[in-house]
Motif scaffolding. Structure first.
Motif, PDB file in Angstrom:
ATOM      1  N   LEU A  26       0.841  -1.244  -0.013  1.00 58.77           N
ATOM      2  CA  LEU A  26      -0.156   0.128  -0.081  1.00 58.77           C
ATOM      3  C   LEU A  26       0.594   1.171  -0.149  1.00 58.77           C
ATOM      4  O   LEU A  26       0.646   2.057  -0.864  1.00 58.77           O
ATOM      5  N   ALA A  27       1.926   1.254   0.800  1.00 56.75           N
ATOM      6  CA  ALA A  27       2.832   2.402   0.898  1.00 56.75           C
ATOM      7  C   ALA A  27       3.592   2.633  -0.428  1.00 56.75           C
ATOM      8  O   ALA A  27       4.074   3.529  -0.719  1.00 56.75           O
ATOM      9  N   ASP A  28       3.928   1.351  -0.954  1.00 57.62           N
ATOM     10  CA  ASP A  28       4.894   1.184  -2.375  1.00 57.62           C
ATOM     11  C   ASP A  28       3.909   1.974  -3.639  1.00 57.62           C
ATOM     12  O   ASP A  28       4.544   2.131  -4.567  1.00 57.62           O
ATOM     13  N   GLY A  29       2.634   2.128  -3.428  1.00 57.75           N
ATOM     14  CA  GLY A  29       1.806   2.344  -4.718  1.00 57.75           C
ATOM     15  C   GLY A  29       1.253   1.332  -5.433  1.00 57.75           C
ATOM     16  O   GLY A  29       0.829   1.880  -6.465  1.00 57.75           O
ATOM     17  N   GLN A  30       1.087   0.377  -4.755  1.00 54.28           N
ATOM     18  CA  GLN A  30       0.825  -0.811  -5.737  1.00 54.28           C
ATOM     19  C   GLN A  30      -0.802  -0.577  -5.984  1.00 54.28           C
ATOM     20  O   GLN A  30      -1.360  -1.161  -7.235  1.00 54.28           O
ATOM     21  N   TYR A  31      -1.570  -0.015  -5.590  1.00 54.30           N
ATOM     22  CA  TYR A  31      -2.979   0.293  -5.650  1.00 54.30           C
ATOM     23  C   TYR A  31      -3.454   1.341  -5.998  1.00 54.30           C
ATOM     24  O   TYR A  31      -4.613   2.045  -5.997  1.00 54.30           O
ATOM     25  N   ASP A  32      -2.295   2.302  -6.407  1.00 54.10           N
ATOM     26  CA  ASP A  32      -2.520   3.731  -7.026  1.00 54.10           C
ATOM     27  C   ASP A  32      -3.579   3.883  -8.092  1.00 54.10           C
ATOM     28  O   ASP A  32      -4.592   4.540  -8.368  1.00 54.10           O
ATOM     29  N   ASP A  33      -3.264   2.990  -9.365  1.00 55.95           N
ATOM     30  CA  ASP A  33      -3.809   3.045 -10.531  1.00 55.95           C
ATOM     31  C   ASP A  33      -4.527   1.653 -10.689  1.00 55.95           C
ATOM     32  O   ASP A  33      -4.190   1.057 -11.511  1.00 55.95           O
ATOM     33  N   LEU A  34      -5.693   1.503 -10.276  1.00 56.21           N
ATOM     34  CA  LEU A  34      -6.401   0.233 -10.475  1.00 56.21           C
ATOM     35  C   LEU A  34      -7.074   0.177 -11.748  1.00 56.21           C
ATOM     36  O   LEU A  34      -7.142  -0.923 -12.440  1.00 56.21           O
ATOM     37  N   ALA A  35      -7.544   1.494 -12.268  1.00 55.26           N
ATOM     38  CA  ALA A  35      -8.226   1.399 -13.681  1.00 55.26           C
ATOM     39  C   ALA A  35      -7.249   1.361 -15.063  1.00 55.26           C
ATOM     40  O   ALA A  35      -7.579   1.254 -15.913  1.00 55.26           O
ATOM     41  N   GLY A  36      -5.955   1.656 -14.534  1.00 46.90           N
ATOM     42  CA  GLY A  36      -5.179   1.744 -15.595  1.00 46.90           C
ATOM     43  C   GLY A  36      -4.842   0.697 -16.427  1.00 46.90           C
ATOM     44  O   GLY A  36      -4.811   0.408 -17.702  1.00 46.90           O
ATOM     45  N   ALA A  37      -4.450  -0.300 -15.573  1.00 50.24           N
ATOM     46  CA  ALA A  37      -4.358  -1.744 -16.229  1.00 50.24           C
ATOM     47  C   ALA A  37      -5.522  -2.324 -17.139  1.00 50.24           C
ATOM     48  O   ALA A  37      -5.352  -2.721 -18.223  1.00 50.24           O
ATOM     49  N   ALA A  38      -6.787  -2.104 -16.585  1.00 48.00           N
ATOM     50  CA  ALA A  38      -7.956  -2.470 -17.272  1.00 48.00           C
ATOM     51  C   ALA A  38      -8.136  -1.635 -18.590  1.00 48.00           C
ATOM     52  O   ALA A  38      -8.218  -2.377 -19.739  1.00 48.00           O
ATOM     53  N   GLU A  39      -7.708  -0.174 -18.464  1.00 41.88           N
ATOM     54  CA  GLU A  39      -7.848   0.437 -19.583  1.00 41.88           C
ATOM     55  C   GLU A  39      -6.783  -0.198 -20.848  1.00 41.88           C
ATOM     56  O   GLU A  39      -7.173   0.023 -21.988  1.00 41.88           O
ATOM     57  N   ARG A  40      -5.327  -0.533 -20.293  1.00 44.38           N
ATOM     58  CA  ARG A  40      -4.487  -0.876 -21.186  1.00 44.38           C
ATOM     59  C   ARG A  40      -4.945  -2.105 -21.816  1.00 44.38           C
ATOM     60  O   ARG A  40      -4.507  -2.402 -23.165  1.00 44.38           O
ATOM     61  N   VAL A  41      -5.588  -3.231 -21.214  1.00 47.71           N
ATOM     62  CA  VAL A  41      -5.987  -4.269 -21.911  1.00 47.71           C
ATOM     63  C   VAL A  41      -7.194  -4.021 -23.102  1.00 47.71           C
ATOM     64  O   VAL A  41      -7.152  -4.499 -23.978  1.00 47.71           O
ATOM     65  N   ILE A  42      -7.913  -3.043 -22.685  1.00 46.79           N
ATOM     66  CA  ILE A  42      -9.001  -3.020 -23.508  1.00 46.79           C
ATOM     67  C   ILE A  42      -8.450  -2.130 -24.855  1.00 46.79           C
ATOM     68  O   ILE A  42      -8.870  -2.379 -25.926  1.00 46.79           O
ATOM     69  N   HIS A  43      -7.624  -1.007 -24.546  1.00 49.03           N
ATOM     70  CA  HIS A  43      -7.114  -0.184 -25.790  1.00 49.03           C
ATOM     71  C   HIS A  43      -5.655  -0.647 -26.090  1.00 49.03           C
ATOM     72  O   HIS A  43      -4.864   0.042 -26.053  1.00 49.03           O
ATOM     73  N   GLU A  44      -5.511  -2.058 -26.370  1.00 51.27           N
ATOM     74  CA  GLU A  44      -4.223  -2.305 -26.619  1.00 51.27           C
ATOM     75  C   GLU A  44      -3.629  -1.410 -28.115  1.00 51.27           C
ATOM     76  O   GLU A  44      -4.416  -1.090 -28.878  1.00 51.27           O
ATOM     77  N   ASP A  45      -2.336  -1.714 -28.007  1.00 51.82           N
ATOM     78  CA  ASP A  45      -1.460  -1.307 -29.297  1.00 51.82           C
ATOM     79  C   ASP A  45      -2.002  -2.026 -30.583  1.00 51.82           C
ATOM     80  O   ASP A  45      -1.409  -3.335 -30.555  1.00 51.82           O
ATOM     81  N   ARG A  46      -2.727  -1.683 -31.497  1.00 55.99           N
ATOM     82  CA  ARG A  46      -2.855  -2.457 -32.869  1.00 55.99           C
ATOM     83  C   ARG A  46      -1.650  -2.177 -33.680  1.00 55.99           C
ATOM     84  O   ARG A  46      -1.649  -2.779 -34.848  1.00 55.99           O
ATOM     85  N   GLU A  47      -0.889  -1.547 -33.491  1.00 54.77           N
ATOM     86  CA  GLU A  47       0.474  -1.423 -34.230  1.00 54.77           C
ATOM     87  C   GLU A  47       1.232  -2.455 -34.218  1.00 54.77           C
ATOM     88  O   GLU A  47       1.960  -2.389 -35.148  1.00 54.77           O
ATOM     89  N   HIS A  48       1.432  -3.289 -33.156  1.00 56.45           N
ATOM     90  CA  HIS A  48       2.233  -4.269 -33.278  1.00 56.45           C
ATOM     91  C   HIS A  48       1.296  -5.786 -32.822  1.00 56.45           C
ATOM     92  O   HIS A  48       1.368  -5.880 -31.668  1.00 56.45           O
TER      93      HIS A  48
END
Length: 65
Positions: A26-48
């Protein structure tokens, strides 16, 4: 009774270790961006695209043809 004298301190030690690990993450920031990983999965890079697949095949599959 002898088992309880062993298991109760063991449970306390393991619970304390789990609590310390949680507070550290918790102090290391593990739970700071919970939505970021989900957004990266949905909006994956189609260039590669994945190996063995091309962007043209993905578009043809989406168009139904």
């Amino acid at each position: 009774m002898a088992d309880a004298l062993f298991l109760v301190p063991l449970a306390v030690v393991l619970s304390a270790a789990a609590l310390i690990a949680f507070l550290w993450s918790l102090a290391d920031g593990q739970y700071d961006d919970l939505a970021g990983a989900a957004e990266r999965v949905i909006h994956e890079d189609r260039e590669h695209p994945l190996p063995g697949r091309s962007l043209r095949n993905d578009i043809a599959c989406q168009d139904g043809g």
